[in-house]
Scaffold this motif. Structure first.
Motif, PDB file in Angstrom:
ATOM      1  N   GLU A   1       6.650  15.520  15.904  1.00 39.46           N
ATOM      2  CA  GLU A   1       6.485  14.956  14.777  1.00 39.46           C
ATOM      3  C   GLU A   1       5.882  13.538  14.658  1.00 39.46           C
ATOM      4  O   GLU A   1       4.978  13.119  13.948  1.00 39.46           O
TER       5      GLU A   1
ATOM      6  N   HIS B   1       4.425 -10.237   8.536  1.00 45.13           N
ATOM      7  CA  HIS B   1       3.546 -11.232   7.869  1.00 45.13           C
ATOM      8  C   HIS B   1       2.542 -10.574   7.157  1.00 45.13           C
ATOM      9  O   HIS B   1       1.888 -11.309   6.197  1.00 45.13           O
ATOM     10  N   CYS B   2       2.287  -9.458   7.496  1.00 43.33           N
ATOM     11  CA  CYS B   2       1.134  -8.628   6.710  1.00 43.33           C
ATOM     12  C   CYS B   2       1.809  -8.282   5.329  1.00 43.33           C
ATOM     13  O   CYS B   2       1.307  -7.331   4.683  1.00 43.33           O
TER      14      CYS B   2
ATOM     15  N   VAL C   1      10.706   4.536   6.785  1.00 41.65           N
ATOM     16  CA  VAL C   1      11.122   3.324   7.511  1.00 41.65           C
ATOM     17  C   VAL C   1      10.349   2.088   7.253  1.00 41.65           C
ATOM     18  O   VAL C   1       9.097   2.335   7.214  1.00 41.65           O
ATOM     19  N   LEU C   2      10.799   1.132   7.038  1.00 41.37           N
ATOM     20  CA  LEU C   2       9.953  -0.183   6.584  1.00 41.37           C
ATOM     21  C   LEU C   2      10.198  -1.378   7.799  1.00 41.37           C
ATOM     22  O   LEU C   2      11.329  -1.247   8.434  1.00 41.37           O
ATOM     23  N   ASP C   3       9.000  -2.110   7.721  1.00 40.33           N
ATOM     24  CA  ASP C   3       9.143  -3.269   8.670  1.00 40.33           C
ATOM     25  C   ASP C   3       8.672  -4.524   7.864  1.00 40.33           C
ATOM     26  O   ASP C   3       7.831  -4.451   6.934  1.00 40.33           O
TER      27      ASP C   3
ATOM     28  N   GLU D   1       9.596   5.375  14.731  1.00 41.20           N
ATOM     29  CA  GLU D   1       8.992   4.916  13.613  1.00 41.20           C
ATOM     30  C   GLU D   1       8.661   3.493  13.863  1.00 41.20           C
ATOM     31  O   GLU D   1       7.706   3.043  13.112  1.00 41.20           O
TER      32      GLU D   1
ATOM     33  N   LEU E   1      19.426   1.031  14.677  1.00 44.73           N
ATOM     34  CA  LEU E   1      19.591   0.858  13.120  1.00 44.73           C
ATOM     35  C   LEU E   1      18.041   0.669  12.559  1.00 44.73           C
ATOM     36  O   LEU E   1      17.379  -0.389  13.004  1.00 44.73           O
ATOM     37  N   LEU E   2      17.604   1.415  11.620  1.00 43.82           N
ATOM     38  CA  LEU E   2      16.467   1.443  11.115  1.00 43.82           C
ATOM     39  C   LEU E   2      16.650   1.091   9.414  1.00 43.82           C
ATOM     40  O   LEU E   2      17.506   1.361   8.814  1.00 43.82           O
TER      41      LEU E   2
ATOM     42  N   ASP F   1       0.774  -1.131   0.042  1.00 43.47           N
ATOM     43  CA  ASP F   1       0.043   0.034   0.116  1.00 43.47           C
ATOM     44  C   ASP F   1       0.954   1.189  -0.130  1.00 43.47           C
ATOM     45  O   ASP F   1       0.598   2.297  -0.536  1.00 43.47           O
TER      46      ASP F   1
ATOM     47  N   LEU G   1       5.400  -2.952   5.685  1.00 47.41           N
ATOM     48  CA  LEU G   1       4.788  -1.953   6.146  1.00 47.41           C
ATOM     49  C   LEU G   1       5.877  -0.641   6.119  1.00 47.41           C
ATOM     50  O   LEU G   1       7.273  -0.766   6.275  1.00 47.41           O
ATOM     51  N   LEU G   2       5.486   0.637   5.835  1.00 44.85           N
ATOM     52  CA  LEU G   2       6.268   1.980   5.652  1.00 44.85           C
ATOM     53  C   LEU G   2       5.626   2.879   6.491  1.00 44.85           C
ATOM     54  O   LEU G   2       4.361   2.992   6.360  1.00 44.85           O
ATOM     55  N   VAL G   3       6.606   3.559   7.049  1.00 48.68           N
ATOM     56  CA  VAL G   3       6.178   4.912   7.631  1.00 48.68           C
ATOM     57  C   VAL G   3       7.032   6.007   7.369  1.00 48.68           C
ATOM     58  O   VAL G   3       8.312   5.566   7.009  1.00 48.68           O
ATOM     59  N   PRO G   4       6.778   7.333   7.481  1.00 48.34           N
ATOM     60  CA  PRO G   4       7.821   8.206   7.162  1.00 48.34           C
ATOM     61  C   PRO G   4       9.016   8.349   8.143  1.00 48.34           C
ATOM     62  O   PRO G   4       8.972   8.039   9.193  1.00 48.34           O
ATOM     63  N   LEU G   5       9.973   8.449   7.743  1.00 49.67           N
ATOM     64  CA  LEU G   5      11.251   8.624   8.678  1.00 49.67           C
ATOM     65  C   LEU G   5      11.051   9.957   9.468  1.00 49.67           C
ATOM     66  O   LEU G   5      10.769  11.118   8.668  1.00 49.67           O
ATOM     67  N   LEU G   6      11.154  10.103  10.666  1.00 48.01           N
ATOM     68  CA  LEU G   6      10.858  11.410  11.304  1.00 48.01           C
ATOM     69  C   LEU G   6      12.088  11.899  11.277  1.00 48.01           C
ATOM     70  O   LEU G   6      13.354  11.413  11.555  1.00 48.01           O
TER      71      LEU G   6
END
Lengths: 254, 189
Positions: free
Chosen positions: B143, A237-238, A232-234, B104, A212-213, A19, A241-246
């Motif tokens: 943030e 099993h789903c 940043v990703l993980d 994050e 370490l990200l 997504d 997943l990604l979220v913005p790097l802070l």
């Protein structure tokens, strides 16, 4: 498709099914693009590429994974057991795995370095497989290992140019996995791959105050507007997943 | 009427997908949690995702078991156990983040649990902004909350941010005012 408010003419998309990545590239990778998925070891390149194929297969597309460095059997044993994975995708031939060494062997390409003629033979063979299987999504993991057998920049350029053109003409969207060392300041080992590919998805490790990200950044993607921010990703099993790097506390260069 | 019932009723009166700053004190901490997890969340048919950066999830789970609160729809994101190199026993409803500085990864684990529990709406509890502020700069924390709360709002999830009154600073109050729709003091409901 009509122009949107940005004036961009929208190309047909290959929705990755990841997504956040689809959101980053404005709805999916432009169909027929050849994209370099590049990064150092342990950054999630193979997992991301595999998920791209599984989602495609679930949508009814024919998907092909060509493994160069490790056997498909070993690869399957180490892959994350996705919640959405279905064994029947393999049984029904929607998701096919091939070992590149087997292809080399069948083509009689046993030598450590290929000449130009053998480059053509290899591209033609991949093209024939894609045609025969009616493949619309392809992953080659890794293209770096193939390039080791080509050695010169001229042959690498010829190989990737021809391969990209052939796959694009068949409407096949391809991810070419590229391995680089963590200290590398370019996106591919030989420097040629990144210039020729239609897109570059860069996956890295970011060290921030001892943490370490895993990160992902779409550096280039022809045929679409896209975010160039770092995420940043993980690997779950789903799926990825990604979220913005802070950025608030990032050190310089992070 | 008990404090836990009053807290639950107050929360139930708020619109869906609200982001609420909940000011609590050590002496009303467990009554407040009981009101949230034993009344508000079940009454609203919510799955609860409890993000702890204060004490290990195992300690909270033990306390909830003593309070006889059903854990079936409660999941934990624990960012302290690994950081403290604590016990290695993992609870089936808890997932772990290496450190409270990996904000994050906290967001990623919340996203993961939301996906795993799809079908029901969620309540995400952040316990607490004060302990997160020990490990993160104010800019980073602002943030983080801004990104997380907006993301949760888009998913129609409730967000509850705990703030321990005894440890509030001006910076923490500013963050809460910026990202939350409402501030509730447990002692005053």
């Amino acid at each position: 498709m009509p122009d949107d408010i940005t004036g961009e003419r929208k190309r047909d998309r290959c929705v990755t099914g990841i997504d956040a990545l689809d959101s980053i590239v404005d709805g999916g990778i432009p169909r027929g693009n050849t994209v370099l998925v590049t990064g150092s070891v342990g950054t999630g390149k193979t997992t991301l590429s595999m998920e791209f194929l599984v989602h495609g297969a679930l949508e009814g597309e024919n998907c092909l994974f060509i493994s160069v460095t490790e056997s498909c059997e070993k690869l399957m044993n180490n892959i994350i057991p996705y919640d959405f994975f279905d064994e029947k995708l393999i049984r029904e031939g929607k998701l096919v795995f091939l070992d590149m060494p087997v292809i080399y062997s069948q083509l009689g390409l046993e030598q450590l370095e290929f000449d130009m003629e053998e480059v053509d033979v290899l591209v033609d063979a991949i093209s024939d497989i894609v045609t025969e299987l009616q493949t619309s999504r392809l992953v080659i993991d890794s293209i770096t290992s193939v390039c080791y057998r080509l050695r010169t920049q001229e042959k690498i350029r010829e190989f990737i140019l021809r391969l990209g053109a052939v796959l694009s003409s068949k409407g096949c969207t391809s991810l070419l996995v590229s391995e680089i060392s963590p200290a590398e300041e370019r996106y591919s080992l030989f420097g040629v791959e990144e210039a020729i590919a239609d897109g570059i998805i860069f996956m890295g490790n970011l060290e921030r105050r001892g943490d370490l990200l895993r990160t992902l950044q779409v550096v280039k993607m022809r045929g679409t507007m896209h975010s160039r921010a770092k995420y940043v990703l993980d690997l779950t099993h789903c799926g990825v997943l990604l979220v913005p790097l802070l950025k608030g506390g990032s050190v310089a260069g992070g | 009427m008990s404090l836990s019932v009053r807290v639950a009723q107050r929360l139930e009166s708020l619109p869906e997908s609200s982001a609420i700053a909940l000011r609590i004190r050590a002496d009303n901490y467990f009554d407040t949690i009981r009101g949230i997890l034993d009344s508000f969340a079940p009454n609203k048919n919510l799955d609860s995702i409890y993000v702890t950066s204060t004490i290990p999830a195992s300690s909270i789970i033990n306390a909830l078991e003593v309070l006889e609160i059903d854990l079936e729809h409660i999941y934990f994101v624990d960012s302290v156990s690994q950081f403290m190199m604590g016990e290695s026993t993992k609870h089936g409803h808890a997932i772990y983040v290496e450190s409270p500085t990996m904000l994050e990864n906290v967001m990623l684990k919340v996203e993961y649990l939301i996906r795993k529990t799809k079908g029901r709406n969620n309540l995400v509890i952040l316990d607490s902004i004060n302990s997160m502020a020990i490990h993160n700069s104010t800019k980073m924390l602002s943030e983080f909350f801004h990104t997380l709360v907006n993301n949760l709002r888009a998913k129609k999830s409730y967000t509850l941010v705990f703030s321990m009154e005894e440890y509030e600073s001006d910076e923490i109050r500013n963050i809460l005012n910026l990202v939350c729709d409402e501030t509730i003091s447990a002692a005053e409901v």
